[in-house]
Enzyme design. Structure first.
Site, PDB file in Angstrom:
ATOM      1  N   ASP A   1      -7.428  -1.453   0.666  1.00 18.10           N
ATOM      2  CA  ASP A   1      -7.329  -0.269  -0.186  1.00 18.10           C
ATOM      3  C   ASP A   1      -8.269  -0.335  -1.383  1.00 18.10           C
ATOM      4  OD1 ASP A   1      -5.245   0.039   1.562  1.00 18.10           O
ATOM      5  OD2 ASP A   1      -3.662  -0.187   0.062  1.00 18.10           O
TER       6      ASP A   1
ATOM      7  N   ASP B   1      -9.173   5.623  -2.382  1.00 13.62           N
ATOM      8  CA  ASP B   1      -8.836   4.327  -1.797  1.00 13.62           C
ATOM      9  C   ASP B   1      -9.798   4.071  -0.648  1.00 13.62           C
ATOM     10  OD1 ASP B   1      -6.682   4.163  -3.514  1.00 13.62           O
ATOM     11  OD2 ASP B   1      -5.194   3.759  -1.947  1.00 13.62           O
TER      12      ASP B   1
ATOM     13  N   HIS C   1      -4.314   7.218   3.480  1.00  9.23           N
ATOM     14  CA  HIS C   1      -5.009   6.231   4.301  1.00  9.23           C
ATOM     15  C   HIS C   1      -5.192   6.712   5.746  1.00  9.23           C
ATOM     16  CE1 HIS C   1      -3.662   3.019   1.196  1.00  9.23           C
ATOM     17  NE2 HIS C   1      -4.543   3.880   0.717  1.00  9.23           N
TER      18      HIS C   1
ATOM     19  N   ASP D   1      -5.986   4.932   8.497  1.00  6.50           N
ATOM     20  CA  ASP D   1      -5.820   4.025   9.633  1.00  6.50           C
ATOM     21  C   ASP D   1      -4.481   4.124  10.365  1.00  6.50           C
ATOM     22  OD1 ASP D   1      -4.583   2.868   7.458  1.00  6.50           O
ATOM     23  OD2 ASP D   1      -5.890   1.116   7.375  1.00  6.50           O
TER      24      ASP D   1
ATOM     25  N   CYS E   1      -4.514  -2.916   7.115  1.00 12.91           N
ATOM     26  CA  CYS E   1      -4.300  -2.822   5.662  1.00 12.91           C
ATOM     27  C   CYS E   1      -4.372  -4.201   4.995  1.00 12.91           C
ATOM     28  CB  CYS E   1      -2.932  -2.229   5.364  1.00 12.91           C
ATOM     29  SG  CYS E   1      -2.601  -0.644   6.141  1.00 12.91           S
TER      30      CYS E   1
END
Length: 370
Positions: free
Chosen positions: A121, A199, A248, A250, A355
């Site tokens: 991140d 991020d 995020h 992913d 992550c």
């Protein structure tokens, strides 16, 4: 005496930071830590991104240290994950332990920290550059400081080290009237365009093309800042997500190799992808295997699609949680080699394998795949 500049190939070989995509053979990776972890301090930008029961638990326990019953099983999983990476020949680099419970302040606000669980991140690797990102959660304001010994070492050994403008994170950045969109309504975002924030985990890399989803931690100004910073050598494309509380990329969409794209069928409609991605093979993620453990459900800071949060070792091998049987079976059908590594308890600290890591060096060169 004649001096000759080193060739780009020899410079790249000598540089400890060199990663252009998500699938080239992995050589070195930063893996997060859990020591000193602290439950995020209360703030609307934090609460709006945590699902259901976990959001209520976070608001009640904000600023306290994570309890042992959460840390210990996650630490066990993390230690095993590191052993697996090392057994695959990957160099693992770790930040020093850090006490995130310490309180800090700017002229505008005060907070405690969070943890070092997710280096994906706070730092973005583009080629030989490692970039500290301007994150929107106040509790993560100084998070990259605990990685500074690593960053200084990489810099001394030839890497480029950049930090995006440090955001003020005043109330002007956050919409005071923000509410999550209801089913069928357009997606809303808590961020204004007061200043650039993003991020790194809202981006994925495919050589000269980089893809991003706008989210509750990444605004348009942040995307524009990165676009101008990288210059004409890279192209940044925005991907439309239907996630009601986006944060995020992913667990929404992720490339598994050149020409292969894993998508979340709830959040991504293939017809809405950028044109250049429509020529790739679209691999639709199977329904996640349900997690029945009530404690895991209450403590997870992530949604059910964490089953997509995989780490590519190379174009064939990937690390997948063995609990997610549907995903394991599907990736085998697609011709990949899954490496099962248990990791469910890590979700309480913000993620899974993708992550929890930052791939610093992958064996490959900068290419255009489109």
């Amino acid at each position: 005496m004649n001096f000759h500049a080193p060739s780009s190939e020899s410079s790249a070989a000598a540089c400890p930071v060199s990663s252009h995509n998500e699938w080239d053979p992995l050589e070195e990776i930063i893996v997060g830590r859990l020591e000193g972890s602290t439950i995020p301090s209360n703030h609307p930008v934090v609460t709006c991104n945590i699902p259901g029961m976990a959001a209520r638990a976070q608001s009640l326990a904000a600023g306290f240290r994570f309890p042992k019953f959460m840390v210990e099983p996650a630490q066990e999983e993390l230690d095993n994950f590191i052993k697996v990476l090392e057994s695959l020949g990957v160099t693992v680099t770790r930040p020093e332990p850090f006490d995130h419970h310490a309180k800090f302040a700017t002229p505008y606000w005060s907070s405690r920290g969070f943890c070092n669980s997710c280096p994906r991140d706070s730092m973005l690797v583009i080629g030989d550059e490692i970039l500290e990102t301007p994150m929107a959660w106040p509790c993560r304001y100084f998070e990259t400081h605990s990685y500074r010994p690593i960053l200084k070492d990489y810099f001394r050994r030839g890497a480029r080290w950049t930090s995006a403008p440090k955001p003020q994170l005043t109330d002007a950045l956050f919409d005071p009237n923000f509410e999550l969109a209801k089913k069928g309504e357009p997606i809303r975002y808590i961020l204004t365009e007061f200043e650039p924030v993003f991020d790194a985990a809202d981006f994925f890399r495919c050589g000269r093309d980089i893809f991003v989803t706008r989210s509750n931690v990444t605004n348009k100004m942040g995307v524009d800042w990165l676009r101008r910073h990288l210059g004409e050598g890279y192209r940044i494309h925005e991907i439309k997500s239907r996630c009601p509380n986006p944060m995020h990329i992913d667990t929404t969409i992720l490339p598994l190799g050149p020409g292969k794209l894993l998508i979340n069928p709830e959040y991504i409609h293939p017809d809405e992808l950028p044109d250049i991605l429509k020529k790739w093979d679209i691999l639709v993620a199977p329904d996640p295997t349900p997690i029945e453990d009530r404690i895991l459900a209450i403590t997870s800071m992530c949604g059910k699609w964490l089953s997509m949060n995989i780490l590519m070792i190379d174009e064939k091998r990937m690390i997948v949680d063995p609990h997610h049987v549907n995903m394991l079976r599907q990736v085998e059908k697609w011709g990949f080699e899954p490496i099962p590594v248990p990791f469910l308890h890590y979700a309480a600290f913000g993620g899974a394998y993708h992550c929890a890591t930052l791939d610093v060096r992958r064996r490959g060169t900068l290419e255009s795949y489109f």
